[in-house]
Every structure is written in C-alpha cells, then in structure tokens.
Scaffold this active site. Structure first.
Site, short mmCIF file in Angstrom:
data_model
loop_
_atom_site.label_atom_id
_atom_site.label_comp_id
_atom_site.label_asym_id
_atom_site.label_seq_id
_atom_site.Cartn_x
_atom_site.Cartn_y
_atom_site.Cartn_z
N THR A 20 0.98 -1.09 -0.01
CA THR A 20 0.04 0.09 0.21
C THR A 20 0.89 1.30 -0.14
O THR A 20 0.57 2.02 -0.77
CB THR A 20 -0.78 -0.16 1.42
N LYS A 41 -8.04 -1.63 -5.71
CA LYS A 41 -7.70 -3.01 -4.92
C LYS A 41 -8.78 -3.95 -5.25
O LYS A 41 -10.17 -3.54 -4.53
CB LYS A 41 -7.53 -2.38 -3.48
N ASP A 54 -6.53 0.18 3.33
CA ASP A 54 -5.75 0.47 2.00
C ASP A 54 -6.30 1.43 1.22
O ASP A 54 -5.72 2.13 0.64
CB ASP A 54 -5.55 -0.81 1.59
N GLU A 115 -3.45 -2.17 -6.29
CA GLU A 115 -2.57 -2.80 -5.26
C GLU A 115 -3.13 -4.23 -5.20
O GLU A 115 -4.61 -4.42 -5.07
CB GLU A 115 -2.77 -2.14 -3.96
N GLY A 116 -2.45 -5.24 -5.32
CA GLY A 116 -2.72 -6.59 -5.04
C GLY A 116 -3.10 -6.88 -3.68
O GLY A 116 -3.24 -6.21 -2.87
N GLY A 118 -2.13 -9.46 -0.58
CA GLY A 118 -1.33 -10.43 -0.30
C GLY A 118 -0.04 -10.75 -1.24
O GLY A 118 0.44 -9.52 -1.85
N1 LIG Z 1 8.17 3.51 3.45
C1 LIG Z 1 7.57 3.36 4.47
N2 LIG Z 1 7.17 4.49 5.26
C2 LIG Z 1 6.28 4.24 6.11
N3 LIG Z 1 5.78 3.22 6.75
C3 LIG Z 1 5.99 1.93 5.95
C4 LIG Z 1 7.05 1.96 4.73
N4 LIG Z 1 7.15 0.68 4.53
C5 LIG Z 1 6.27 -0.18 5.14
N5 LIG Z 1 5.67 0.68 6.18
C6 LIG Z 1 4.80 0.27 7.14
O1 LIG Z 1 4.87 -1.13 7.02
C7 LIG Z 1 3.38 -1.72 7.32
C8 LIG Z 1 3.09 -2.62 6.18
O2 LIG Z 1 2.76 -1.79 4.93
P1 LIG Z 1 1.55 -1.85 3.99
O3 LIG Z 1 0.23 -1.62 4.69
O4 LIG Z 1 2.08 -0.90 2.74
O5 LIG Z 1 1.67 -3.33 3.57
P2 LIG Z 1 0.72 -4.24 2.70
O6 LIG Z 1 1.71 -5.18 1.91
O7 LIG Z 1 0.05 -3.21 1.85
O8 LIG Z 1 -0.14 -5.01 3.54
P3 LIG Z 1 -1.50 -5.82 3.13
O9 LIG Z 1 -1.16 -7.09 2.78
O10 LIG Z 1 -2.24 -5.81 4.74
O11 LIG Z 1 -1.96 -4.97 2.16
C9 LIG Z 1 2.74 -0.24 7.53
O12 LIG Z 1 2.39 -0.41 8.84
C10 LIG Z 1 3.35 0.51 7.01
O13 LIG Z 1 3.15 1.66 7.34
MG LIG Z 2 -1.71 -3.15 1.62
#
Ligand SMILES: Nc1ncnc2c1ncn2[C@@H]1O[C@H](COP(=O)(O)OP(=O)(O)OP(=O)(O)O)[C@@H](O)[C@H]1O
Ligand SMILES: [Mg+2]
Length: 231
Positions: A20, A41, A54, A115-116, A118
């Site tokens: 995300t 999404k 997200d 965004e996919g 997982g």
């Molecule tokens: N560059 C970044 N800056 C701030 N926070 C980050 C960064 N990279 C990762 N995080 C933190 O890591 C965690 C996971 O990030 P994110 O929600 O984007 O993962 P995701 O792969 O989209 O998860 P999901 O599978 O639930 O969709 C969040 O708490 C996010 O804020």
């Molecule tokens: Mg996500």
C-alpha cells in the site's frame, strides 16, 4: 478487445510488506506530475481493524474522487484472505466483476495504480471460464488478475534478512506468467542501511535482473513530503 490500461500493478512478497505504501507513493508521484490517477484494490479485508484502510490511503495519495466501491468492489470486515472473507460473507468473488471494475477505474483517469492482495499466488476465487465454474482446484489468483489487466508489476519487499528468497520467488512467479517486472521497491529503506540490507539490494538486482529501488520511511500524514517514486 478492450483498450490497454496505462498504469502499474503493485504486488509484494507477501502480506504487510509495504504494497500500500509503495502504491501510494507511486500514485502520489503521478498525481504530482499533473496526471489524473485512479486506484484499485480487488478486495479489502480487515475493515474491522482500526485505522485508515488500504483503499482510503490509496485514494488520499492519488487525490482521487472515487467511491469505496469503485476502488475496492469487495470489502470485508474480518482480516482473512479474500476467498475466505468472501465465503464468510456468503458470497464468492467474481473475476469478471473485478475486471470490469478495474477497467472502469482505469478508463476514468490517465493512470491506474492497482494494489494486489497478499502475494501473486493468493486465490481470489474459483475460476470462472465462459460462465462455467470449474473445479476449485483451479483458482483465480491475484496473478491472473495482473495478467488480465496487462499492467507491469512493481514488487514491494522488505529490505532485511529473508528478502532475497521471497523476492526472487515472486519475480520467478511473475515472469512464468509473462508479466513484466518493472522494479522491486525495498521498503522502508533505513537512513543508514546495514551491510545486509545493502547486499540484499545488490543481490536481488543481480540475480533477479531487475531494477531495485529503495523507499525511505514516509510520514503517512503528509504526502507532500514524500519523495518521488517513478513507476
Ligand atoms: N516506506 C514506508 N514508510 C512508512 N511506513 C512503511 C513504509 N514501508 C512500510 N511501512 C509500514 O509497514 C506496514 C505494512 O505496510 P503496508 O500496509 O503498505 O503493507 P501491505 O503489503 O500493503 O499489507 P497488506 O498485505 O495488509 O495489504 C505498515 O504499517 C506501513 O506503514
Ligand atoms: Mg496493503
């Protein structure tokens, strides 16, 4: 045939790896260039958890006026994989509906940032071909959606230990289906990366034959402070 979509599909090595954040940074970058950006999404789960979900963060980053349903046609309260969350709600995710919604989102803007859910091999539904439902052992995967949309992939991954294997597996699974891997983005990239993190970046680039970018920790409250992340 439907017109090709312009945009990017952000996947990751798994759940909670930064998809995300990476998708939001790309959407924000495109919007700052003056492009109209819509986001998508396929399914959002875990709506019962507090905080911005997200699709809300993606919409905010893109400056999009899309409604919840236009961004995420399937939305569920429990934090479960999409096919299970759908089953718990007594329904099944329909690939045709996903495709139609994604194409509509793409048609409404200059770029679509998707965004996919997982990683690439996460099932969304039992496969539906020509209206006939096949056996459940032939599921419709996140990867199938990326292929159907014809969008290049960006892979979000962690910078630390374990990421080489996860990232190379994801790249291999993508290319096996004919997907273009535009870049890997390691996130959050520390201000002072360790020897392991620097080595991971170089090793993924060399073995995966892919560009590897690094995204620093973002202040999520203030997209104006985010660095550009080109797709
Ligand atoms: N560059 C970044 N800056 C701030 N926070 C980050 C960064 N990279 C990762 N995080 C933190 O890591 C965690 C996971 O990030 P994110 O929600 O984007 O993962 P995701 O792969 O989209 O998860 P999901 O599978 O639930 O969709 C969040 O708490 C996010 O804020
Ligand atoms: Mg996500």
């Amino acid at each position: 045939m439907a017109e090709a979509l312009a945009g990017v599909f952000v996947t990751g090595t798994g759940t909670e790896v930064g998809k995300t954040i990476v998708a939001a940074a790309i959407a924000r970058t495109l919007a700052a260039e003056g492009l109209a950006v819509n986001v998508f999404k396929p399914a959002v789960t875990g709506l019962e958890d507090p905080g911005e979900s997200d699709h809300e963060l993606l919409r905010r980053a893109a400056g999009s006026a899309q409604g919840d349903k236009e961004i995420a046609p399937y939305r569920y309260e429990p934090p479960a994989s999409p096919h299970l969350a759908a089953a718990m709600a007594g329904e099944e995710i329909e690939p045709e509906r996903l495709l139609a919604a994604a194409r509509a989102a793409g048609a409404g803007a200059d770029r679509l940032v998707c965004e996919g859910v997982g990683g690439l091999l996460v099932p969304l539904a039992s496969r539906v071909v020509g209206g006939m439902r096949q056996e459940v052992d032939s599921p419709y995967l996140v990867r199938d959606l990326a292929v159907a949309l014809g969008l290049p992939l960006v892979v979000a991954a962690s910078p630390g230990l374990g990421t080489i294997n996860h990232t190379l597996l994801t790249i291999e699974a993508a290319r096996a289906a004919g997907l273009e891997v535009r870049a890997v983005v390691l996130t959050p990239w520390p201000e002072e990366p360790s020897a392991v993190e620097r080595s991971n970046r170089e090793t993924i680039a060399a073995l995966g034959e892919v560009e590897v970018k690094a995204l620093p920790l973002l202040d999520l409250a203030d997209p104006e402070t985010w660095p550009a992340l080109a797709s």
